[in-house]
Design a protein around this motif. Sequence first.
Motif, PDB file in Angstrom:
ATOM      1  N   ALA A 120      -8.823   9.129  -6.623  1.00 51.39           N
ATOM      2  CA  ALA A 120      -8.606   8.611  -5.263  1.00 51.39           C
ATOM      3  C   ALA A 120      -7.162   8.810  -4.822  1.00 51.39           C
ATOM      4  N   SER A 121      -6.230   8.736  -5.768  1.00 50.90           N
ATOM      5  CA  SER A 121      -4.818   8.947  -5.405  1.00 50.90           C
ATOM      6  C   SER A 121      -4.587  10.379  -4.932  1.00 50.90           C
ATOM      7  N   THR A 174      -9.934   3.195   1.505  1.00 50.48           N
ATOM      8  CA  THR A 174     -10.807   4.250   2.024  1.00 50.48           C
ATOM      9  C   THR A 174     -10.859   5.436   1.069  1.00 50.48           C
ATOM     10  N   ALA A 175      -9.755   5.733   0.402  1.00 56.38           N
ATOM     11  CA  ALA A 175      -9.756   6.826  -0.571  1.00 56.38           C
ATOM     12  C   ALA A 175     -10.587   6.450  -1.794  1.00 56.38           C
ATOM     13  N   HIS A 196      -6.226  10.615  -1.492  1.00 53.60           N
ATOM     14  CA  HIS A 196      -5.342   9.908  -0.552  1.00 53.60           C
ATOM     15  C   HIS A 196      -4.205  10.808  -0.093  1.00 53.60           C
ATOM     16  N   LYS A 197      -3.608  11.541  -1.040  1.00 53.23           N
ATOM     17  CA  LYS A 197      -2.482  12.419  -0.711  1.00 53.23           C
ATOM     18  C   LYS A 197      -2.919  13.691   0.003  1.00 53.23           C
ATOM     19  N   PRO A 218      -3.673   4.702  -4.027  1.00 49.98           N
ATOM     20  CA  PRO A 218      -4.645   5.056  -2.989  1.00 49.98           C
ATOM     21  C   PRO A 218      -5.084   3.831  -2.202  1.00 49.98           C
ATOM     22  N   ASP A 219      -5.345   4.031  -0.914  1.00 61.47           N
ATOM     23  CA  ASP A 219      -5.871   2.901  -0.151  1.00 61.47           C
ATOM     24  C   ASP A 219      -7.377   2.778  -0.387  1.00 61.47           C
ATOM     25  N   ARG A 277     -12.082  12.220   3.942  1.00 61.18           N
ATOM     26  CA  ARG A 277     -11.858  11.950   2.526  1.00 61.18           C
ATOM     27  C   ARG A 277     -13.126  12.045   1.670  1.00 61.18           C
ATOM     28  N   ASN A 298       0.861  -1.178   0.000  1.00 59.29           N
ATOM     29  CA  ASN A 298       0.000   0.000   0.000  1.00 59.29           C
ATOM     30  C   ASN A 298       0.900   1.230   0.000  1.00 59.29           C
ATOM     31  N   ASN A 299       0.303   2.367  -0.221  1.00 52.54           N
ATOM     32  CA  ASN A 299       1.007   3.643  -0.098  1.00 52.54           C
ATOM     33  C   ASN A 299       2.273   3.732  -0.953  1.00 52.54           C
ATOM     34  N   LYS A 344      -9.290   9.653   7.370  1.00 52.06           N
ATOM     35  CA  LYS A 344     -10.218   8.858   6.565  1.00 52.06           C
ATOM     36  C   LYS A 344     -11.641   9.405   6.615  1.00 52.06           C
TER      37      LYS A 344
END
Length: 346
Positions: free
Chosen positions: A209-210, A293-294, A213-214, A290-291, A222, A112-113, A219
């Motif tokens: 989403a990326s 949640t994003a 995420h950033k 993105p994880d 978002r 991830n990430n 969460k």
Amino acid sequence: MSIKKIITLTAVAVISVLMIYGFILISRIFSANTKFYEKEVYVHVPTGATYTDVKKILEPYIKNFDNFEMVASKRSYPENIKSGRFLLKKDMNNIDLVRAMRSNVPVKLAFNNQERLENFAGRVGSEIEADSLSLMKAIKDPAFLQSNGFNEENVFAMFIPNTYEIYWNTSAEKFRDKMIKEYHNFWTGERIKKAKEQGLTPVQAVILASIVHKESVKKDERPRIAGVYLNRLRLAMPLQADPTVIYALKLKSNDFDQVIKRVFYNDLIMKSPYNTYVNIGLPPGPIAMPDITALEAVLNPEKHDYIYFCASVERFGYHEFASTYEQHQINAKKYSDWIASQGVTR
């Protein structure tokens, strides 16, 4: 001495010898034959390895190799070498050792990430036999990209962060093929429908989403941030997302290890397809992995009329949102004054 006694004594002697031999044989087969102190160790046998190669790999872990080879030969192991990752446990006997070398144990690969495809390939290449170069080549294969609707810039959207079981000796191509299956498993009909409702394809949803995420590690915030960007897309406004500018700066310098905490005016006018201050719409590819949640925030955004936001100086880690440019200017000045007071120059 009678013949009967001679026969009896001879039989006793033979039986004794056989018993001794049997005891020695059983001891050689069933005695513990490891020489490492850890509870367990993993050994890796490369694809195409010979029995000679395996002996070199196992030598540091086996106490009496002659005993191991005797059992291995009886069980036809030298003629049936398997590549992969194998678990050896302390005090295993030779039968257990041979059995262990026939049981390929998968790697629990979590990722991830990751910031870009190159980092991701390096992460995966450190866990399986395929190296980062072969992984990059397989993922960017033109035929694969075309058949799956990707290009070199957006193929990073294919990788859904999770924990996967992968055999260590999985080839680059097989790893890639497993990931595209996982991508399609994730993008169910329901998720595709939700993306379409936001005016997005699955790939576009991952790209947005990326950015979300950033923008925030919070969460719970978002979905609201996703709502802002979706409002901007509908109004054909530039996204003006600082994380895309930071990504563009790193891409331009080819230095993704640098830490950039602040962007300046000259950064905002930089020519780059990833600079969402000068380009309307989404960048050509994800700026990070993105994880979930994003991703879910983009598919289930908060409904509101906000089109601006900036970092909050009162709730660190969160943002202040605004529906008008005037209110946004007030919020932005608070943050600008605060960051200047901290002496942040980059």
